[in-house]
Design a protein around this motif. Structure first.
Motif, short mmCIF file in Angstrom:
data_model
loop_
_atom_site.label_atom_id
_atom_site.label_comp_id
_atom_site.label_asym_id
_atom_site.label_seq_id
_atom_site.Cartn_x
_atom_site.Cartn_y
_atom_site.Cartn_z
N ASP A 81 0.85 -1.19 0.00
CA ASP A 81 0.00 0.00 0.00
C ASP A 81 0.89 1.24 0.00
OD1 ASP A 81 -1.80 2.02 0.36
OD2 ASP A 81 -2.85 1.09 2.04
N ARG A 83 0.20 4.43 -0.22
CA ARG A 83 -0.29 5.54 0.59
C ARG A 83 0.01 5.32 2.06
NH1 ARG A 83 -6.06 7.79 -0.11
NH2 ARG A 83 -4.97 9.66 0.64
N LEU A 84 0.00 4.07 2.50
CA LEU A 84 0.36 3.78 3.89
C LEU A 84 1.81 4.16 4.16
CD1 LEU A 84 -0.58 0.80 6.09
CD2 LEU A 84 1.84 1.29 5.76
N SER A 87 2.17 7.85 4.27
CA SER A 87 1.68 8.41 5.54
C SER A 87 2.67 8.17 6.67
CB SER A 87 0.32 7.80 5.88
OG SER A 87 0.44 6.41 6.20
N THR A 257 -8.73 15.18 4.25
CA THR A 257 -8.21 14.52 3.04
C THR A 257 -6.73 14.18 3.14
OG1 THR A 257 -7.66 16.61 1.96
CG2 THR A 257 -9.92 15.79 1.68
N GLY A 258 -6.01 14.83 4.05
CA GLY A 258 -4.57 14.62 4.12
C GLY A 258 -3.81 15.41 3.08
N ASP A 262 -1.43 14.64 -0.34
CA ASP A 262 -1.08 13.75 0.77
C ASP A 262 0.10 14.25 1.60
OD1 ASP A 262 -3.12 12.05 0.23
OD2 ASP A 262 -1.89 10.45 -0.63
N MET A 265 -0.86 13.79 5.23
CA MET A 265 -1.52 12.52 5.51
C MET A 265 -0.76 11.79 6.61
SD MET A 265 -3.98 10.41 4.87
CE MET A 265 -4.66 10.74 3.24
N TYR A 270 -4.76 8.45 7.89
CA TYR A 270 -5.00 7.40 6.90
C TYR A 270 -5.72 6.22 7.54
CZ TYR A 270 -4.12 4.21 3.02
OH TYR A 270 -4.27 3.33 1.96
N GLN A 273 -9.33 7.17 7.74
CA GLN A 273 -9.98 7.07 6.44
C GLN A 273 -10.33 5.63 6.09
OE1 GLN A 273 -7.50 8.93 3.50
NE2 GLN A 273 -8.01 11.02 4.13
N GLN A 274 -9.40 4.72 6.35
CA GLN A 274 -9.65 3.32 6.07
C GLN A 274 -10.79 2.77 6.91
OE1 GLN A 274 -8.33 1.19 3.78
NE2 GLN A 274 -7.19 2.89 2.89
#
Length: 314
Positions: A81, A83-84, A87, A257-258, A262, A265, A270, A273-274
């Motif tokens: 992931d 985006r993880l 973040s 939204t981060g 991002d 973020m 995050y 959001q998940q």
């Protein structure tokens, strides 16, 4: 008569033995009754949810249907992931820059307030106030008004002819920096702890150093800093943990939204959001335990490194 005396002696000894036994094994019913609300609270609201989240970390759960066992799928997904990991990178930058600067400012102001200035109680309260408000929604909204495109900072810069200043919270190059500044601004709590530590340093050390001709810098690095290292270590561990848990600032400034791009973020944002936007509660639970492992690992590393720079006055 002798038999009556022997009976009295036996009864007296038995009574003394009972008292001794009672002293060795006191009746703790009253104590348990007093701590019962706390025990119930920690079991129901802390340990229980933690164990349930550990179970959810190995399931697929969307809050609308019963969880289904998924094994280690959520943890495997984390490694793929992007985006993880972004973040986590943003959070590490936030912690790595914000915490040292915050502690440095807190220590500098604590040393200044320790000089016995007038109105010490007033200044201490004023400086501590941001720590009470730093994580609040109101301060996060205020921060957007200060660092926005038409905010107070840009209005101030316009006085000096700077009219093309960016919107600090809406520019990906500066948005995270504004949150770091907000974190540094909440220096009150470590400052008060530093101030308490400075009050414990014996004056005779400074007097002896002055007699030997040591200047202010020499006294700080030879006396103040070594004796304060346990306090610095305590503040460092606490502030690292608190910084990793930061959420409200990024949520309000970015509108949840981060963004932009991002750049704000945080890992916790995050995770939120998940869990509550995409309803991936199982994945969010796995992220929460991953964050716990990161914080625990860094805390253990801090304790291991402390043997090289923390000095205890025996």
């Amino acid at each position: 008569m002798s038999s009556l005396g022997e009976l009295r002696t036996l009864a007296l000894n038995a009574r003394k033995g009972g008292v001794k036994l009672k002293n060795r094994f006191p009746d703790n019913k009253a104590g348990y009754a007093f701590i019962a609300p706390w025990l119930v609270g920690i079991l129901v609201f802390t340990i229980g949810p933690m164990l349930y989240s550990l179970y959810l970390a190995f399931t697929n759960y969307n809050l609308l249907q019963p969880p289904h066992w998924a094994g280690t799928a959520n943890f495997v997904q984390m490694f793929h992931d992007p985006r993880l990991w972004n973040s986590l990178k943003v959070t590490l930058i936030y912690v790595g820059i914000g915490v040292p600067l915050q502690l440095a400012l807190a220590l500098a102001l604590a040393i200044l307030l320790d000089r016995g200035m007038r109105g010490l109680g007033f200044y201490r309260s004023v400086f501590y106030l941001p720590s009470l408000l730093g994580g609040s929604v109101a301060v996060a909204i205020l921060w957007t008004q200060v660092f926005g495109k038409n905010g107070l900072l840009n209005s101030f810069l316009a006085i000096f002819g700077i009219h093309n200043a960016p919107g600090w919270v809406s520019d990906p190059n500066f948005a995270l920096g504004t949150l770091i500044v907000l974190h540094i601004w909440t220096f009150g709590s470590p400052m008060v702890i530093f101030l308490a530590g400075l009050r414990q340093v014996p004056d005779m050390y400074y007097e002896a150093a002055q007699m030997d001709g040591a200047g202010a810098a020499r006294r700080f690095f030879s006396i103040t800093f070594p004796l304060l290292t346990p306090i610095i270590f305590f503040n460092l561990v606490l502030q690292v943990i608190f910084a990793f848990q930061s959420f409200t600032q990024a949520y309000i400034v970015s509108g949840g939204t981060g963004g932009p791009s991002d750049s704000t973020m945080f890992f916790t944002l995050y995770l939120y959001q998940q869990a509550f936007t995409q309803l991936h509660m199982g994945y969010a639970s796995a992220m929460a335990w991953f964050l716990l492992l990161i914080i625990g690992g860094l805390t253990a590393l801090n304790f291991w490194l402390s043997r090289f720079w923390v000095f205890y006055d025996d």
